[in-house]
Design a protein around this motif. Structure first.
Motif, PDB file in Angstrom:
ATOM      1  N   GLN A 171       0.832  -0.865   0.207  1.00 15.34           N
ATOM      2  CA  GLN A 171      -0.055   0.056   0.083  1.00 15.34           C
ATOM      3  C   GLN A 171       0.733   0.937  -0.024  1.00 15.34           C
ATOM      4  O   GLN A 171       1.330   1.422   1.209  1.00 15.34           O
ATOM      5  N   TYR A 172       0.967   1.981  -1.327  1.00 16.18           N
ATOM      6  CA  TYR A 172       1.687   2.972  -0.908  1.00 16.18           C
ATOM      7  C   TYR A 172       1.113   4.325  -0.607  1.00 16.18           C
ATOM      8  O   TYR A 172      -0.788   4.662  -0.953  1.00 16.18           O
ATOM      9  N   ILE A 193       8.467  11.783   3.690  1.00 19.51           N
ATOM     10  CA  ILE A 193       9.044  10.594   4.183  1.00 19.51           C
ATOM     11  C   ILE A 193      10.214  10.920   4.724  1.00 19.51           C
ATOM     12  O   ILE A 193      10.455  10.372   6.251  1.00 19.51           O
ATOM     13  N   GLY A 194      10.685  12.215   5.155  1.00 22.17           N
ATOM     14  CA  GLY A 194      10.662  12.774   5.748  1.00 22.17           C
ATOM     15  C   GLY A 194      12.619  14.050   5.763  1.00 22.17           C
ATOM     16  O   GLY A 194      12.751  13.731   4.836  1.00 22.17           O
ATOM     17  N   ASP A 195      13.101  13.648   7.029  1.00 23.24           N
ATOM     18  CA  ASP A 195      14.825  14.629   6.685  1.00 23.24           C
ATOM     19  C   ASP A 195      15.045  13.125   5.319  1.00 23.24           C
ATOM     20  O   ASP A 195      15.484  11.897   5.740  1.00 23.24           O
TER      21      ASP A 195
END
Length: 78
Positions: free
Chosen positions: A6-7, A12-14
């Motif tokens: 499941q995308y 994404i974050g740093d």
């Protein structure tokens, strides 16, 4: 079958850009030319190198090859 992934659109974050540290293809070639040979060694010698190689996490044939290379280098100095 495996579970479908499941995308999501979550962030994404740093992230951090790192310098390219991988060698170029020309640097990946072997440092020394090699010649394949067939050699018969004593069972005791092979068992010793297999045991030592396992202890140090390397291949026993590579260990033998390095030992011979060191011997040749030492003989050439003298």
């Amino acid at each position: 079958m495996s579970k479908q992934i499941q995308y999501t659109d979550e962030p994404i974050g740093d992230t951090k850009l790192v310098a390219d540290f991988l060698p170029s293809p020309s640097e990946l070639k072997l440092k020394n030319d090699s010649t394949k040979i067939t050699i018969t060694l004593s069972t005791d010698s092979v068992e010793y190198f297999k045991s030592a190689a396992e202890e140090y996490g390397m291949q026993y044939q590579k260990m033998i090859r390095q030992l011979l290379d060191e011997y040749v280098a030492h003989q050439r100095k003298g």
